[in-house]
Scaffold this motif. Structure first.
Motif, short mmCIF file in Angstrom:
data_model
loop_
_atom_site.label_atom_id
_atom_site.label_comp_id
_atom_site.label_asym_id
_atom_site.label_seq_id
_atom_site.Cartn_x
_atom_site.Cartn_y
_atom_site.Cartn_z
N LEU A 77 -51.13 -30.66 -42.69
CA LEU A 77 -51.45 -31.80 -41.84
C LEU A 77 -52.41 -32.76 -42.54
CD1 LEU A 77 -52.03 -29.93 -38.43
CD2 LEU A 77 -49.87 -30.72 -39.44
N ILE A 78 -53.43 -32.20 -43.16
CA ILE A 78 -54.48 -33.01 -43.78
C ILE A 78 -53.91 -33.95 -44.84
CG2 ILE A 78 -56.42 -32.86 -45.40
CD1 ILE A 78 -57.36 -32.60 -42.58
N ILE A 79 -52.96 -33.46 -45.64
CA ILE A 79 -52.47 -34.27 -46.77
C ILE A 79 -51.61 -35.45 -46.31
CG2 ILE A 79 -52.57 -32.33 -48.36
CD1 ILE A 79 -49.51 -32.12 -48.16
N THR A 80 -51.42 -35.60 -44.99
CA THR A 80 -50.72 -36.78 -44.47
C THR A 80 -51.71 -37.81 -43.93
OG1 THR A 80 -50.50 -36.04 -42.15
CG2 THR A 80 -48.86 -35.23 -43.74
N MET A 81 -53.02 -37.57 -44.10
CA MET A 81 -54.04 -38.39 -43.43
C MET A 81 -54.87 -39.20 -44.43
SD MET A 81 -55.39 -35.64 -40.58
CE MET A 81 -56.37 -36.85 -39.69
N ARG A 82 -55.40 -40.32 -43.96
CA ARG A 82 -56.33 -41.15 -44.71
C ARG A 82 -57.75 -40.87 -44.23
NH1 ARG A 82 -51.67 -44.00 -44.31
NH2 ARG A 82 -51.05 -45.27 -46.13
N PRO A 83 -58.76 -41.08 -45.07
CA PRO A 83 -60.15 -40.91 -44.61
C PRO A 83 -60.43 -41.77 -43.38
CG PRO A 83 -60.07 -41.14 -46.99
CD PRO A 83 -58.68 -41.43 -46.50
N GLY A 84 -61.04 -41.15 -42.37
CA GLY A 84 -61.35 -41.84 -41.13
C GLY A 84 -60.25 -41.76 -40.09
N GLU A 85 -59.08 -41.28 -40.49
CA GLU A 85 -57.95 -41.20 -39.57
C GLU A 85 -58.14 -40.10 -38.52
OE1 GLU A 85 -53.29 -39.77 -39.79
OE2 GLU A 85 -54.04 -41.03 -41.42
N ILE A 86 -57.65 -40.38 -37.32
CA ILE A 86 -57.59 -39.36 -36.26
C ILE A 86 -56.13 -39.25 -35.83
CG2 ILE A 86 -58.40 -38.65 -33.99
CD1 ILE A 86 -60.80 -40.51 -34.36
#
Length: 341
Positions: A77-86
């Motif tokens: 899941l994490i590797i699909t996210m940008r910093p600050g993303e929820i």
């Protein structure tokens, strides 16, 4: 973004973007440290865990990617996210079967308990198919009835490999072994500066690191003994900190474990004697100090000083007790008179 959502959907994961975050999507090579808050819900909305409130404090989760964290889906899941993303991710049961064990560990950590409490005699998969209780009704129910879960993640920080100091749990055995002398020296420096709680924590971490390595060896084997000899000075330093923090029973416990294995460890007997004296165990203290003199007669002046201090405390306590109870049983005190209405 649509391509990422499609691939996740094929894997049994539905992603719902809540807040987009900033910047480009990081590369996330193995060894990257990610720091994030998480909230875990059943699909009906029932809350299981929230890192912002767990254990009465707000402490984010930290992962090192590629270190085979037990709940592998979190890395996915994490590797699909940008910093600050929820984002909220609804994950099929195949991704969530081990969550009860992970949650138990995280809950233990949040209140200062052993993260492996209750998991020492059974592997994770075996526990999932057993009637073993995790000590929490919601986790027991989830373990008995695996189901999809919703993970709401907020990615706070992404640290590339080499930009941070590895935590002990994330190190290889070789890295741990080479790091212990550094952490020992850090503890010594903090002790010299009078930062006793901080020094105590350093010594504790060094002990935990070596104990982790020692658990992989057969008790009594050469490597096990070598590790134990490395643990001993750290444990003695830790006990000295605990003496200064007046945590005497912990000192007694640890020093007793040392003298059980090393009958000539004069420092362990000396520290245990001081701890016994502090909690009014006069006989035990005298026995330990006698053993100290037997092992190292040159410590006679130090032992004499400790015995004098103990005797003075005993006399002071006896005097205090006499004053406290004086007059309670004075024969001249008039007896209570019973009256009738």
């Amino acid at each position: 973004m649509e391509e990422v959502a499609r691939k996740l959907l094929e894997e049994g994961i539905v992603k719902k973007l809540i807040s987009p975050g900033k910047g480009e999507l990081p590369g996330f090579p193995n060894g990257t440290k990610v720091i994030f808050h998480y909230r875990t819900n059943l699909c009906d909305g029932t809350l299981l865990d929230d890192s912002r409130t767990m254990g009465g404090r707000s402490k984010p989760m930290e992962l090192i990617l590629g270190k085979q964290f037990k709940l592998a889906v979190w890395e996915r899941l994490i590797i699909t996210m940008r910093p600050g993303e929820i984002s909220a991710f609804t994950c099929d049961t195949k991704h969530t079967a081990l969550y009860p064990l992970v949650s138990q560990s995280l809950r233990n950590i949040s209140v200062g308990k052993d993260p492996l409490e209750g998991q020492r005699h059974c592997c994770g998969i075996a526990q999932i198919h057993s009637h073993h209780s995790l000590g929490n009704k919601d986790l027991d129910n989830l373990q008995a009835h695996p189901q999809p879960l919703v993970f709401t993640l907020e990615l706070l920080e992404v640290l590339p490999p080499g930009t941070f100091q590895l935590d002990l749990w994330a190190m290889t055995d070789e890295e741990k072994l080479s790091f212990v002398p550094q952490i020992h020296e850090q503890g010594n420096q903090l002790f010299k500066e009078g930062k006793i709680p901080e020094a105590s924590e350093k010594y504790y971490n060094g002990i935990a690191c070596l104990k982790n390595l020692q658990m992989k060896e057969q008790p009594g084997d050469e490597t096990w003994v070598k590790l134990d000899l490395m643990i001993t000075p750290l444990l003695l330093n830790y006990c000295q900190c605990k003496l200064m923090q007046e945590q005497y029973y912990e000192v007694i416990e640890h020093c007793s474990s040392l003298v059980f294995k090393y009958e000539d460890n004069v420092k362990a007997f000396y520290k245990r004697g001081k701890a016994h004296a502090a909690v009014w165990n006069e006989k035990e203290a005298r026995d330990d100090f006698a053993k100290v003199l037997q092992l190292d007669p040159s410590l006679g002046p130090c032992v004499a000083k400790e015995l004098r201090a103990m005797e003075e405390r005993i006399r002071s306590k006896e005097k205090e007790d006499k004053g406290r109870y004086k007059g309670l049983f004075n024969s001249n005190t008039a007896p209570a008179t019973a009256t009738t209405g």
